[in-house]
Design a protein around this motif. Structure first.
Motif, PDB file in Angstrom:
ATOM      1  N   PRO A  10       0.691  -2.035   3.588  1.00  0.00           N
ATOM      2  CA  PRO A  10      -0.026  -3.150   2.989  1.00  0.00           C
ATOM      3  C   PRO A  10       0.900  -4.348   2.846  1.00  0.00           C
ATOM      4  N   THR A  11       0.304  -5.521   2.717  1.00  0.00           N
ATOM      5  CA  THR A  11       1.114  -6.719   2.565  1.00  0.00           C
ATOM      6  C   THR A  11       1.657  -6.837   1.149  1.00  0.00           C
ATOM      7  N   CYS A  12       0.938  -6.276   0.171  1.00  0.00           N
ATOM      8  CA  CYS A  12       1.436  -6.325  -1.195  1.00  0.00           C
ATOM      9  C   CYS A  12       0.696  -5.297  -2.043  1.00  0.00           C
ATOM     10  N   TYR A  13       1.258  -5.035  -3.227  1.00  0.00           N
ATOM     11  CA  TYR A  13       0.653  -4.080  -4.148  1.00  0.00           C
ATOM     12  C   TYR A  13       0.188  -4.822  -5.399  1.00  0.00           C
ATOM     13  N   PRO A  14      -1.112  -5.069  -5.535  1.00  0.00           N
ATOM     14  CA  PRO A  14      -1.575  -5.782  -6.715  1.00  0.00           C
ATOM     15  C   PRO A  14      -1.537  -4.906  -7.971  1.00  0.00           C
ATOM     16  N   TYR A  15      -1.338  -5.534  -9.130  1.00  0.00           N
ATOM     17  CA  TYR A  15      -1.342  -4.777 -10.379  1.00  0.00           C
ATOM     18  C   TYR A  15      -1.858  -5.641 -11.520  1.00  0.00           C
ATOM     19  N   GLY A  16      -2.078  -4.987 -12.642  1.00  0.00           N
ATOM     20  CA  GLY A  16      -2.444  -5.696 -13.867  1.00  0.00           C
ATOM     21  C   GLY A  16      -3.936  -5.840 -14.050  1.00  0.00           C
ATOM     22  N   PHE A  60      -9.202  -0.971 -13.514  1.00  0.00           N
ATOM     23  CA  PHE A  60      -8.224  -0.522 -12.531  1.00  0.00           C
ATOM     24  C   PHE A  60      -8.542  -0.924 -11.102  1.00  0.00           C
ATOM     25  N   ALA A  61      -9.712  -1.468 -10.874  1.00  0.00           N
ATOM     26  CA  ALA A  61     -10.105  -1.720  -9.496  1.00  0.00           C
ATOM     27  C   ALA A  61     -11.119  -2.845  -9.385  1.00  0.00           C
ATOM     28  N   THR A  62     -11.097  -3.497  -8.241  1.00  0.00           N
ATOM     29  CA  THR A  62     -12.103  -4.500  -7.917  1.00  0.00           C
ATOM     30  C   THR A  62     -12.646  -4.190  -6.531  1.00  0.00           C
ATOM     31  N   HIS A  63     -13.956  -4.263  -6.402  1.00  0.00           N
ATOM     32  CA  HIS A  63     -14.623  -3.909  -5.157  1.00  0.00           C
ATOM     33  C   HIS A  63     -15.462  -5.104  -4.705  1.00  0.00           C
TER      34      HIS A  63
ATOM     35  N   GLY B  12       8.376   6.900  -4.464  1.00  0.00           N
ATOM     36  CA  GLY B  12       7.112   6.576  -3.807  1.00  0.00           C
ATOM     37  C   GLY B  12       6.406   5.520  -4.634  1.00  0.00           C
ATOM     38  N   VAL B  13       5.487   4.811  -3.992  1.00  0.00           N
ATOM     39  CA  VAL B  13       4.801   3.724  -4.682  1.00  0.00           C
ATOM     40  C   VAL B  13       4.113   4.212  -5.952  1.00  0.00           C
ATOM     41  N   ASN B  14       3.440   5.357  -5.867  1.00  0.00           N
ATOM     42  CA  ASN B  14       2.687   5.821  -7.026  1.00  0.00           C
ATOM     43  C   ASN B  14       3.584   6.216  -8.191  1.00  0.00           C
ATOM     44  N   GLU B  15       4.772   6.771  -7.880  1.00  0.00           N
ATOM     45  CA  GLU B  15       5.716   7.110  -8.944  1.00  0.00           C
ATOM     46  C   GLU B  15       6.296   5.844  -9.565  1.00  0.00           C
ATOM     47  N   ALA B  16       6.529   4.859  -8.711  1.00  0.00           N
ATOM     48  CA  ALA B  16       7.141   3.622  -9.195  1.00  0.00           C
ATOM     49  C   ALA B  16       6.268   2.940 -10.243  1.00  0.00           C
ATOM     50  N   TRP B  17       4.937   3.007 -10.065  1.00  0.00           N
ATOM     51  CA  TRP B  17       4.027   2.422 -11.059  1.00  0.00           C
ATOM     52  C   TRP B  17       4.330   2.983 -12.436  1.00  0.00           C
ATOM     53  N   GLU B  19       7.066   4.531 -13.558  1.00  0.00           N
ATOM     54  CA  GLU B  19       8.412   4.175 -14.009  1.00  0.00           C
ATOM     55  C   GLU B  19       8.444   2.755 -14.573  1.00  0.00           C
ATOM     56  N   LEU B  20       7.717   1.867 -13.951  1.00  0.00           N
ATOM     57  CA  LEU B  20       7.751   0.465 -14.359  1.00  0.00           C
ATOM     58  C   LEU B  20       6.779   0.171 -15.499  1.00  0.00           C
ATOM     59  N   GLY B  21       5.936   1.146 -15.814  1.00  0.00           N
ATOM     60  CA  GLY B  21       4.982   0.956 -16.907  1.00  0.00           C
ATOM     61  C   GLY B  21       3.915  -0.081 -16.604  1.00  0.00           C
ATOM     62  N   ILE B  22       3.578  -0.271 -15.339  1.00  0.00           N
ATOM     63  CA  ILE B  22       2.489  -1.190 -15.017  1.00  0.00           C
ATOM     64  C   ILE B  22       1.373  -0.432 -14.306  1.00  0.00           C
ATOM     65  N   VAL B  23       0.186  -0.970 -14.429  1.00  0.00           N
ATOM     66  CA  VAL B  23      -0.980  -0.283 -13.870  1.00  0.00           C
ATOM     67  C   VAL B  23      -1.394  -0.982 -12.582  1.00  0.00           C
ATOM     68  N   SER B  24      -1.475  -0.224 -11.523  1.00  0.00           N
ATOM     69  CA  SER B  24      -1.880  -0.833 -10.256  1.00  0.00           C
ATOM     70  C   SER B  24      -3.356  -1.200 -10.310  1.00  0.00           C
ATOM     71  N   HIS B  25      -3.724  -2.206  -9.571  1.00  0.00           N
ATOM     72  CA  HIS B  25      -5.126  -2.614  -9.506  1.00  0.00           C
ATOM     73  C   HIS B  25      -5.569  -2.454  -8.056  1.00  0.00           C
TER      74      HIS B  25
END
Lengths: 86, 115
Positions: A10-16, A60-63, B12-17, B19-25
């Motif tokens: 992916p180009t980036c990993y969105p969060y928050g 947690f998600a947007t669709h 891995g990406v999922n573990e890193a979330w 560790e960093l205490g942030i929630v992926s969207h």
């Protein structure tokens, strides 16, 4: 050619959390001023009736559901601006 | 790769979330492609399966049901009968992480099926 392996990175990993007010504002700035926000069982639903687009949002998600590729890409970019990413 | 408390680790990406205490969207996209296809939905599923297997390799495309395919265990394709025959809808659904594959499939399907 058609058989080359596709890129999976992916180009980036969105969060928050998504700020829906900010999103609606940015949609309007992009000329999509008819956004209607409704509550649903799973979260919020934004409808852009003129463009036949539905955006379902939860914590947690947007669709994004649409039938128009270039509009989808525009909406994706607006969404990414509203989320943190790395 | 993350840095925390003066040490570095590769996760891995999922573990890193975590560790960093942030929630992926997660971003998910579903694009509807209206197609004209005479005959039952199963026939469209089958011809889509054949086309995508040719383009991507047979191991990449799985038949989930008469109305559903999945590609590379990530992209989901649903085929719907529109009431207005011969209209049908192909619903292609993928996450932002699979954007490259999702948009490639969209191109292939549009080039071959879009009315």
């Amino acid at each position: 050619g058609d058989t080359e392996p596709h890129a999976r990175l992916p180009t980036c990993y969105p969060y928050g959390n998504l700020n829906v007010d900010e999103l609606v504002q940015r949609l309007a700035q992009a000329g999509l001023a008819d956004a209607r926000v409704d509550d649903s069982k799973e979260g919020l639903v934004i409808t852009l009736a003129n463009d036949d687009v539905v955006i379902q949002i939860n914590e947690f998600a947007t669709h994004i559901i649409s039938a128009n590729s270039s509009l989808r890409e525009k909406l994706r970019d607006i969404l990414l601006e509203c989320l943190g990413s790395f | 790769l993350i840095m925390k408390n003066n040490s570095m680790k590769i996760l891995g990406v999922n573990e890193a979330w975590g560790e960093l205490g942030i929630v992926s969207h997660q971003l998910r996209f579903t694009e509807r492609i209206e197609v004209e296809h005479i005959g039952p939905v199963q026939a469209l599923t089958s011809s889509l399966h054949t086309l995508l297997s040719q383009k991507l390799g047979t191991t990449q495309v799985q038949v989930v049901s008469e109305y559903q395919l999945s590609v590379a265990d990530s992209v989901v394709i649903n085929i719907q009968d529109d009431n207005d025959d011969p209209g049908k809808n192909i619903l292609l659904s993928w996450t932002h992480q699979d954007e490259a594959l999702g948009s490639k499939l969209l191109e292939i399907i549009k080039a071959n099926f879009k009315k």
